[in-house]
Design an enzyme around this catalytic site. Structure first.
Site, PDB file in Angstrom:
ATOM      1  N   GLU A  37      36.429  27.618   1.383  1.00 35.35           N
ATOM      2  CA  GLU A  37      35.204  28.346   1.692  1.00 35.35           C
ATOM      3  C   GLU A  37      34.313  28.237   0.465  1.00 35.35           C
ATOM      4  O   GLU A  37      34.703  28.651  -0.630  1.00 35.35           O
ATOM      5  CB  GLU A  37      35.522  29.801   2.016  1.00 35.35           C
ATOM      6  CG  GLU A  37      36.389  29.937   3.253  1.00 35.35           C
ATOM      7  CD  GLU A  37      36.955  31.335   3.437  1.00 35.35           C
ATOM      8  OE1 GLU A  37      36.906  32.150   2.493  1.00 35.35           O
ATOM      9  OE2 GLU A  37      37.463  31.608   4.533  1.00 35.35           O
ATOM     10  N   ALA A  75      17.154  36.961 -16.051  1.00 37.73           N
ATOM     11  CA  ALA A  75      17.571  35.753 -15.350  1.00 37.73           C
ATOM     12  C   ALA A  75      16.871  35.686 -14.005  1.00 37.73           C
ATOM     13  O   ALA A  75      16.416  36.705 -13.487  1.00 37.73           O
ATOM     14  CB  ALA A  75      19.088  35.738 -15.151  1.00 37.73           C
ATOM     15  N   SER A 113      31.283  30.265 -11.362  1.00 37.85           N
ATOM     16  CA  SER A 113      32.649  30.454 -10.874  1.00 37.85           C
ATOM     17  C   SER A 113      32.988  29.299  -9.940  1.00 37.85           C
ATOM     18  O   SER A 113      32.931  29.436  -8.717  1.00 37.85           O
ATOM     19  CB  SER A 113      32.773  31.795 -10.140  1.00 37.85           C
ATOM     20  OG  SER A 113      34.116  32.059  -9.835  1.00 37.85           O
ATOM     21  N   GLY A 115      35.434  27.948  -8.672  1.00 41.95           N
ATOM     22  CA  GLY A 115      36.501  28.028  -7.692  1.00 41.95           C
ATOM     23  C   GLY A 115      35.992  28.263  -6.275  1.00 41.95           C
ATOM     24  O   GLY A 115      36.688  27.976  -5.310  1.00 41.95           O
ATOM     25  N   GLU A 140       9.134  42.031  -4.775  1.00 38.80           N
ATOM     26  CA  GLU A 140       8.922  43.316  -4.093  1.00 38.80           C
ATOM     27  C   GLU A 140      10.205  44.110  -3.870  1.00 38.80           C
ATOM     28  O   GLU A 140      10.158  45.328  -3.695  1.00 38.80           O
ATOM     29  CB  GLU A 140       8.162  43.128  -2.790  1.00 38.80           C
ATOM     30  CG  GLU A 140       8.851  42.270  -1.765  1.00 38.80           C
ATOM     31  CD  GLU A 140       7.984  42.026  -0.534  1.00 38.80           C
ATOM     32  OE1 GLU A 140       8.567  42.024   0.561  1.00 38.80           O
ATOM     33  OE2 GLU A 140       6.768  41.856  -0.676  1.00 38.80           O
TER      34      GLU A 140
END
Length: 183
Positions: A37, A75, A113, A115, A140
């Site tokens: 997944e 960020a 990540s 994985g 917003e």
């Protein structure tokens, strides 16, 4: 040993504004099959913004996935309107902090990540900051406050469990290393 997995098929099971999710059937190195997944996420930029008092800028905001307030370095995702990861970070520093920087350096690029996701970060350092009289508006659905912390305060916040965001922990470590090495 060859560790490479080969994709046999892929099906998009979710398409969202920020992420997509695919289920992939793969062949393992031992010729068995498995299911992966995978969360697909646009790349983003983040910054270690340092003022003339040797303090780092953090934003404080609610993070719904963890149901708590989080202290993080500024960020943001790289948008279609951004010419580069640096362009995106300059925009985010303006939006989230209300600052412009004269000095910029890209310190690292890394997967968050790997994985389960391809989310990729471009981490910058900036200083020689100027507070803008007219800053760009936040998105917003974005609500945050900004704070400045020196290295000792940041280390205390980490010890108290107040900073638990991976990119921010990495950024603090990089900045501490920069200070100790004189760079």
């Amino acid at each position: 040993m060859n560790l490479r997995e080969e994709e046999l098929s892929s099906e998009k099971v979710f398409e969202g504004k920020i992420i997509d999710v695919e289920v992939r059937e793969i062949t393992l190195p031992n010729d068995q099959t498995a299911t992966r997944e995978v969360v697909l996420h646009r790349p983003f930029s983040a910054v270690i913004a340092i003022n003339d008092k040797q303090q780092m800028l953090l934003v404080e905001q609610w993070r719904e996935p963890i149901k708590q307030i989080s202290f993080e370095i500024p960020a943001g995702m790289i948008d279609e309107t951004d010419a580069s990861p640096l362009d995106a970070m300059k925009r985010e520093l303006n939006e989230e902090g209300g600052y412009r920087a004269d000095f910029w350096e890209e310190l690292a690029q890394y997967y968050i990540s790997p994985g389960f996701t391809n989310e990729y970060c471009h981490l910058f350092y900036c200083d020689t900051l100027t507070k803008l009289e007219e800053k760009k508006s936040l998105d917003e659905d974005e609500f945050l406050e900004t704070h400045w912390f020196n290295l000792e305060e940041l280390k205390q916040m980490i010890a108290e469990g107040k900073i638990n965001d991976g990119k921010t922990l990495y950024a603090i470590t990089l900045w501490e290393n920069m200070l100790h090495s004189g760079k």
